[in-house]
Design an enzyme around this catalytic site. Sequence first.
Site, mmCIF file in Angstrom:
data_model
loop_
_atom_site.group_PDB
_atom_site.id
_atom_site.type_symbol
_atom_site.label_atom_id
_atom_site.label_comp_id
_atom_site.label_asym_id
_atom_site.label_seq_id
_atom_site.Cartn_x
_atom_site.Cartn_y
_atom_site.Cartn_z
ATOM 1 N N PRO A 130 0.684 -1.361 -0.083
ATOM 2 C CA PRO A 130 0.039 -0.129 -0.118
ATOM 3 C C PRO A 130 0.826 1.307 -0.072
ATOM 4 C CG PRO A 130 -0.231 -1.216 2.092
ATOM 5 C CD PRO A 130 0.532 -1.975 1.208
ATOM 6 N N ASN A 131 0.272 2.124 -0.817
ATOM 7 C CA ASN A 131 1.051 3.727 -1.068
ATOM 8 C C ASN A 131 2.172 3.692 -1.729
ATOM 9 O OD1 ASN A 131 -1.474 4.981 0.580
ATOM 10 N ND2 ASN A 131 -0.444 3.794 2.227
ATOM 11 N N ARG B 1 5.881 12.307 -2.720
ATOM 12 C CA ARG B 1 5.531 12.657 -1.329
ATOM 13 C C ARG B 1 7.007 12.082 -0.664
ATOM 14 N NH1 ARG B 1 -0.746 12.180 -0.128
ATOM 15 N NH2 ARG B 1 -1.268 13.453 -2.129
ATOM 16 N N TYR C 261 11.716 8.309 1.483
ATOM 17 C CA TYR C 261 11.499 7.262 0.321
ATOM 18 C C TYR C 261 12.269 7.496 -0.966
ATOM 19 C CZ TYR C 261 8.173 5.561 3.562
ATOM 20 O OH TYR C 261 7.338 5.331 4.747
ATOM 21 N N ASN D 248 8.035 -5.836 -0.884
ATOM 22 C CA ASN D 248 7.778 -4.793 -0.133
ATOM 23 C C ASN D 248 6.527 -4.660 0.280
ATOM 24 O OD1 ASN D 248 7.938 -2.408 1.342
ATOM 25 N ND2 ASN D 248 9.049 -1.090 -0.281
ATOM 26 N N ALA E 253 3.369 -1.090 4.644
ATOM 27 C CA ALA E 253 2.888 -1.162 6.159
ATOM 28 C C ALA E 253 2.429 -2.408 6.452
ATOM 29 C CB ALA E 253 1.644 0.063 6.398
ATOM 30 N N HIS F 172 4.280 -4.871 8.988
ATOM 31 C CA HIS F 172 4.182 -4.669 10.514
ATOM 32 C C HIS F 172 2.972 -5.217 11.209
ATOM 33 C CE1 HIS F 172 7.472 -2.449 9.177
ATOM 34 N NE2 HIS F 172 7.054 -1.273 8.638
ATOM 35 N N ASP G 297 1.557 -16.084 7.007
ATOM 36 C CA ASP G 297 0.823 -17.436 6.761
ATOM 37 C C ASP G 297 1.148 -17.950 5.494
ATOM 38 O OD1 ASP G 297 0.140 -17.802 9.458
ATOM 39 O OD2 ASP G 297 -1.768 -17.397 9.034
ATOM 40 N N GLU H 147 12.466 -9.798 1.758
ATOM 41 C CA GLU H 147 11.810 -8.537 2.132
ATOM 42 C C GLU H 147 12.655 -7.402 2.014
ATOM 43 O OE1 GLU H 147 11.602 -8.607 6.390
ATOM 44 O OE2 GLU H 147 10.563 -6.623 6.614
ATOM 45 N N HIS I 107 12.691 -3.073 1.654
ATOM 46 C CA HIS I 107 12.224 -1.692 2.177
ATOM 47 C C HIS I 107 13.243 -0.492 1.720
ATOM 48 C CE1 HIS I 107 9.206 -3.465 4.796
ATOM 49 N NE2 HIS I 107 10.331 -4.300 5.427
ATOM 50 N N LEU I 108 12.463 0.525 1.055
ATOM 51 C CA LEU I 108 13.379 1.593 0.831
ATOM 52 C C LEU I 108 13.995 2.246 2.051
ATOM 53 C CD1 LEU I 108 10.437 2.767 -1.317
ATOM 54 C CD2 LEU I 108 12.486 2.569 -2.298
ATOM 55 N N SER I 109 13.416 2.419 3.169
ATOM 56 C CA SER I 109 13.753 2.955 4.213
ATOM 57 C C SER I 109 14.201 1.794 5.223
ATOM 58 C CB SER I 109 12.826 3.913 5.005
ATOM 59 O OG SER I 109 11.770 2.986 5.562
ATOM 60 N N ARG J 239 13.452 3.572 12.516
ATOM 61 C CA ARG J 239 11.995 4.545 12.342
ATOM 62 C C ARG J 239 11.413 4.185 13.639
ATOM 63 N NH1 ARG J 239 9.518 4.411 6.639
ATOM 64 N NH2 ARG J 239 8.438 6.407 7.521
ATOM 65 N N ARG K 14 7.257 -0.068 13.801
ATOM 66 C CA ARG K 14 7.904 -0.587 12.332
ATOM 67 C C ARG K 14 8.844 -1.543 12.799
ATOM 68 N NH1 ARG K 14 5.960 3.084 8.292
ATOM 69 N NH2 ARG K 14 5.650 5.188 9.211
HETATM 70 O O1 CA2 Z 1 10.572 1.972 3.516
HETATM 71 C C1 CA2 Z 1 9.892 1.071 3.115
HETATM 72 O O2 CA2 Z 1 9.944 0.657 1.878
HETATM 73 C C2 CA2 Z 1 8.535 0.864 3.629
HETATM 74 O O3 CA2 Z 1 7.842 -0.456 3.424
HETATM 75 C C3 CA2 Z 1 7.383 1.896 3.120
HETATM 76 C C4 CA2 Z 1 6.126 1.684 3.921
HETATM 77 C C5 CA2 Z 1 6.407 1.788 5.564
HETATM 78 O O4 CA2 Z 1 4.989 1.431 5.951
HETATM 79 C C6 CA2 Z 1 7.225 0.568 5.845
HETATM 80 O O5 CA2 Z 1 7.396 0.778 7.244
HETATM 81 C C7 CA2 Z 1 8.616 0.842 5.081
HETATM 82 C C8 CA2 Z 1 5.382 2.950 3.584
HETATM 83 C C9 CA2 Z 1 5.095 2.983 2.170
HETATM 84 C C10 CA2 Z 1 4.284 4.409 1.954
HETATM 85 O O6 CA2 Z 1 4.698 4.913 0.737
HETATM 86 C C11 CA2 Z 1 4.741 6.284 0.323
HETATM 87 C C12 CA2 Z 1 5.452 6.604 -0.600
HETATM 88 C C13 CA2 Z 1 5.175 8.120 -0.942
HETATM 89 C C14 CA2 Z 1 4.555 8.920 0.012
HETATM 90 C C15 CA2 Z 1 4.137 8.377 0.906
HETATM 91 C C16 CA2 Z 1 4.011 6.970 1.085
#
Ligand code: CA2
Length: 145
Positions: A10-11, A18, A23, A75, A78, A81, A88, A99, A101-103, A108, A112
């Site tokens: 998601p997202n 943003r 990210y 990836n 959210a 977590h 499963d 797995e 993740h960008l961050s 954090r 998380r």
């Molecule tokens: O760092 C990552 O790749 C995460 O999976 C990104 C998730 C976050 O919930 C994880 O803890 C770490 C959030 C993705 C949201 O992506 C956005 C991208 C642009 C603007 C806002 C959110």
Amino acid sequence: MALIYVLNGPNLNLLGTREPEIYGHQSLIDIEAMLTEQAKALGLTIDFRQTNHEGVLVDWLQEAKRAGAAAVLLNAAAYTHTSVALLDAIKAISLPVFEVHLSDPMQREDFRHISYVGMAAAGVFAGHGAQSYALALDAAARLAL
Ligand code: CA2
């Protein structure tokens, strides 16, 4: 040619628009293009997807197994977590799931720091922006083929 599923949660469709300080500036389309080039060089095929829905990620993990994929890069954003359903599914398909993740979630907020995906993942690549995906694809090529 070995097939690798690359699944995004998601997202992540908002990447590049943003919170670039967290990210990065690359969009998901940019990351797909980078990985497609890398996959070609490694002699792999990738199937790259994004969804905002938890159950769709479960469906795609099951599909990866049926399609004969060699590995999955995930990836789960959210859902990483929160999702016992993803844990499963990863256990059920018995495929190596890496797995991504960008961050770096460990650097954090506390919420998380738990990763249900990580409880069954074959490896974790986090904190390197788009390069986390590249590192995970290299790992899949080395470990899963
Ligand atoms: O760092 C990552 O790749 C995460 O999976 C990104 C998730 C976050 O919930 C994880 O803890 C770490 C959030 C993705 C949201 O992506 C956005 C991208 C642009 C603007 C806002 C959110």
